[in-house]
Design a protein around this motif. Structure first.
Motif, short mmCIF file in Angstrom:
data_model
loop_
_atom_site.label_atom_id
_atom_site.label_comp_id
_atom_site.label_asym_id
_atom_site.label_seq_id
_atom_site.Cartn_x
_atom_site.Cartn_y
_atom_site.Cartn_z
N LEU A 86 4.56 5.73 -13.41
CA LEU A 86 3.96 5.96 -12.08
C LEU A 86 2.82 4.98 -11.87
CD1 LEU A 86 3.56 9.85 -11.73
CD2 LEU A 86 5.48 8.41 -11.04
N LYS A 87 2.73 4.45 -10.68
CA LYS A 87 1.67 3.47 -10.38
C LYS A 87 0.39 4.14 -9.85
CE LYS A 87 4.77 0.29 -11.19
NZ LYS A 87 5.16 0.30 -12.61
N CYS A 88 0.45 5.42 -9.56
CA CYS A 88 -0.74 6.11 -9.04
C CYS A 88 -1.05 7.32 -9.90
CB CYS A 88 -0.52 6.55 -7.59
SG CYS A 88 -0.08 5.17 -6.52
N ARG A 89 -2.34 7.64 -9.99
CA ARG A 89 -2.79 8.71 -10.90
C ARG A 89 -2.43 10.11 -10.38
NH1 ARG A 89 -8.72 11.21 -11.83
NH2 ARG A 89 -8.24 12.27 -13.79
N ASP A 145 0.87 -1.18 0.00
CA ASP A 145 0.00 0.00 0.00
C ASP A 145 0.91 1.24 0.00
OD1 ASP A 145 -2.26 1.59 0.27
OD2 ASP A 145 -2.12 1.56 2.46
N CYS A 146 1.69 1.35 -1.07
CA CYS A 146 2.80 2.32 -1.11
C CYS A 146 2.38 3.75 -0.80
CB CYS A 146 3.44 2.25 -2.50
SG CYS A 146 4.83 3.38 -2.67
N HIS A 147 3.16 4.38 0.07
CA HIS A 147 2.98 5.81 0.38
C HIS A 147 4.31 6.55 0.20
CE1 HIS A 147 -0.93 4.70 1.82
NE2 HIS A 147 -1.20 5.95 2.14
N ARG A 148 5.12 6.07 -0.76
CA ARG A 148 6.44 6.67 -0.91
C ARG A 148 6.39 8.06 -1.56
NH1 ARG A 148 6.71 1.28 -1.24
NH2 ARG A 148 8.49 0.12 -0.42
N CYS A 149 5.25 8.42 -2.16
CA CYS A 149 5.11 9.81 -2.64
C CYS A 149 3.68 10.28 -2.37
CB CYS A 149 5.50 9.96 -4.12
SG CYS A 149 4.22 9.53 -5.30
N SER A 150 3.43 11.58 -2.61
CA SER A 150 2.15 12.18 -2.20
C SER A 150 0.96 11.70 -3.04
CB SER A 150 2.25 13.69 -2.24
OG SER A 150 2.52 14.08 -3.56
N LEU A 151 1.22 11.03 -4.16
CA LEU A 151 0.09 10.56 -4.99
C LEU A 151 -0.74 9.50 -4.27
CD1 LEU A 151 1.75 10.35 -8.53
CD2 LEU A 151 0.31 12.15 -7.59
N ALA A 152 -0.17 8.90 -3.24
CA ALA A 152 -0.92 7.91 -2.44
C ALA A 152 -2.16 8.55 -1.81
CB ALA A 152 -0.03 7.33 -1.35
N GLN A 153 -2.07 9.86 -1.55
CA GLN A 153 -3.19 10.54 -0.87
C GLN A 153 -4.38 10.79 -1.78
OE1 GLN A 153 -0.96 13.88 0.63
NE2 GLN A 153 0.38 12.38 1.62
N THR A 154 -4.14 10.83 -3.10
CA THR A 154 -5.23 11.19 -4.02
C THR A 154 -5.69 10.01 -4.90
OG1 THR A 154 -3.50 12.08 -5.46
CG2 THR A 154 -4.76 13.66 -4.14
N ARG A 155 -4.94 8.93 -4.90
CA ARG A 155 -5.32 7.79 -5.77
C ARG A 155 -6.52 7.05 -5.18
NH1 ARG A 155 -0.45 4.37 -3.39
NH2 ARG A 155 -1.59 3.37 -1.70
N THR A 156 -7.24 6.34 -6.08
CA THR A 156 -8.25 5.40 -5.61
C THR A 156 -7.58 4.04 -5.47
OG1 THR A 156 -9.81 6.60 -6.99
CG2 THR A 156 -10.58 4.50 -6.08
N ASN A 157 -6.87 3.63 -6.51
CA ASN A 157 -6.16 2.35 -6.51
C ASN A 157 -4.74 2.54 -7.03
OD1 ASN A 157 -8.16 0.17 -5.85
ND2 ASN A 157 -9.25 1.17 -7.54
N LEU A 158 -3.86 1.75 -6.53
CA LEU A 158 -2.51 1.65 -7.08
C LEU A 158 -2.62 0.72 -8.30
CD1 LEU A 158 0.58 1.02 -4.86
CD2 LEU A 158 0.29 -0.21 -6.99
N VAL A 159 -2.04 1.12 -9.41
CA VAL A 159 -2.15 0.34 -10.66
C VAL A 159 -0.78 -0.28 -10.95
CG1 VAL A 159 -2.82 0.42 -13.09
CG2 VAL A 159 -3.91 1.96 -11.45
N GLU A 170 11.15 9.60 -9.35
CA GLU A 170 12.27 9.05 -8.57
C GLU A 170 11.77 8.04 -7.53
OE1 GLU A 170 14.88 12.08 -7.05
OE2 GLU A 170 15.87 10.56 -5.80
N SER A 171 10.65 8.35 -6.89
CA SER A 171 10.13 7.44 -5.85
C SER A 171 9.57 6.16 -6.44
CB SER A 171 8.98 8.11 -5.08
OG SER A 171 9.42 9.28 -4.48
N CYS A 172 8.97 6.27 -7.63
CA CYS A 172 8.21 5.13 -8.15
C CYS A 172 8.99 4.21 -9.08
CB CYS A 172 6.96 5.65 -8.88
SG CYS A 172 5.63 4.44 -8.91
N THR A 173 9.98 4.75 -9.79
CA THR A 173 10.61 3.94 -10.84
C THR A 173 11.44 2.75 -10.36
OG1 THR A 173 12.18 5.76 -11.05
CG2 THR A 173 10.53 5.54 -12.79
S1 SF4 Z 1 3.15 6.77 -7.43
FE1 SF4 Z 1 4.55 5.08 -6.94
S2 SF4 Z 1 5.85 5.86 -5.29
FE2 SF4 Z 1 4.05 7.18 -5.40
S3 SF4 Z 1 2.62 6.29 -3.92
FE3 SF4 Z 1 2.15 5.43 -5.93
S4 SF4 Z 1 3.28 3.49 -6.00
FE4 SF4 Z 1 4.17 4.72 -4.35
#
Ligand code: SF4
Length: 197
Positions: free
Chosen positions: A83-86, A13-27, A99-102
């Motif tokens: 990027l795995k999150c929108r 349930d990655c939170h390594r960048c701020s996109l975790a706060q706005t995504r519905t699902n990690l893709v 940098e966080s996601c790759t």
């Molecule tokens: S975009 Fe990547 S690094 Fe950022 S929260 Fe999603 S999975 Fe984690």
């Protein structure tokens, strides 16, 4: 070598960048883990964020139709994004997010180890080819990097937005088909040579 399932566990349930706060699902990515061709896109859009799968919206439908020009079916390939999150509102990925996601994308490429990488759009192309050059000057040619043949192609969403790009997209997917055919021919020749020697 790490397997795709292990990467999925690692990303969690990655939170390594701020996109975790706005995504519905990690893709994470989807497809054949033994694919000959891996496609790399930019980031999930609205439909992908909701469905937790890459390329299921309009760009995905267009991509499916282009695959046929290369003699490929969707189930034969693997698809993941830089990027795995929108990013909210589908804005461009930011350097710190890339940098966080790759590291995950790098592990996916290593796990699948496809001979051919198709990079869709500027962000995937610049990341894989480690360049600042634009996609317009890079598309239409096969670039060799390490063990990979890399074919940069415009992102399908760009061609939906600008219909003038459609013939170029078709040309590039036909080039992918020729690249695949050549690889398969060489593999057959190698097998015959081995059997005869
Ligand atoms: S975009 Fe990547 S690094 Fe950022 S929260 Fe999603 S999975 Fe984690």
């Amino acid at each position: 070598m790490i397997a795709l399932d292990d990467i999925m566990v690692e990303i969690g349930d990655c939170h390594r960048c701020s996109l975790a706060q706005t995504r519905t699902n990690l893709v994470f990515g989807v497809g054949n883990p033994n694919a000959e061709v891996m496609f790399i896109g930019e980031a999930p859009g609205e439909k992908e964020d909701l469905g937790a799968e890459p390329f299921i919206g309009a760009a995905g439908k267009y991509l499916n139709s282009l695959l046929a020009l290369a003699g490929l079916k969707r189930e034969e390939i693997y698809i993941a994004n830089v990027l795995k999150c929108r990013p909210p509102g589908n804005r461009d990925p930011r350097p710190e997010e890339i940098e966080s996601c790759t590291p995950f994308l790098r592990e996916q490429v290593r796990a699948i180890a496809p001979p051919i990488l198709v990079t869709l759009g500027r962000f995937a192309t610049q990341f894989i080819l480690k360049t600042d050059r634009g996609i317009t000057g890079l598309r239409g040619q096969v670039h060799i990097t390490g063990a990979f043949s890399v074919l940069p192609i415009f992102h399908p969403a760009a061609a939906i937005y600008d219909r003038n790009k459609e013939p170029i997209m078709e040309e590039d997917f036909r080039l992918l088909g020729r690249l695949l055919a050549k690889r398969r021919e060489e593999r057959t020749e190698r097998t015959v040579h081995k059997e005869l020697s």
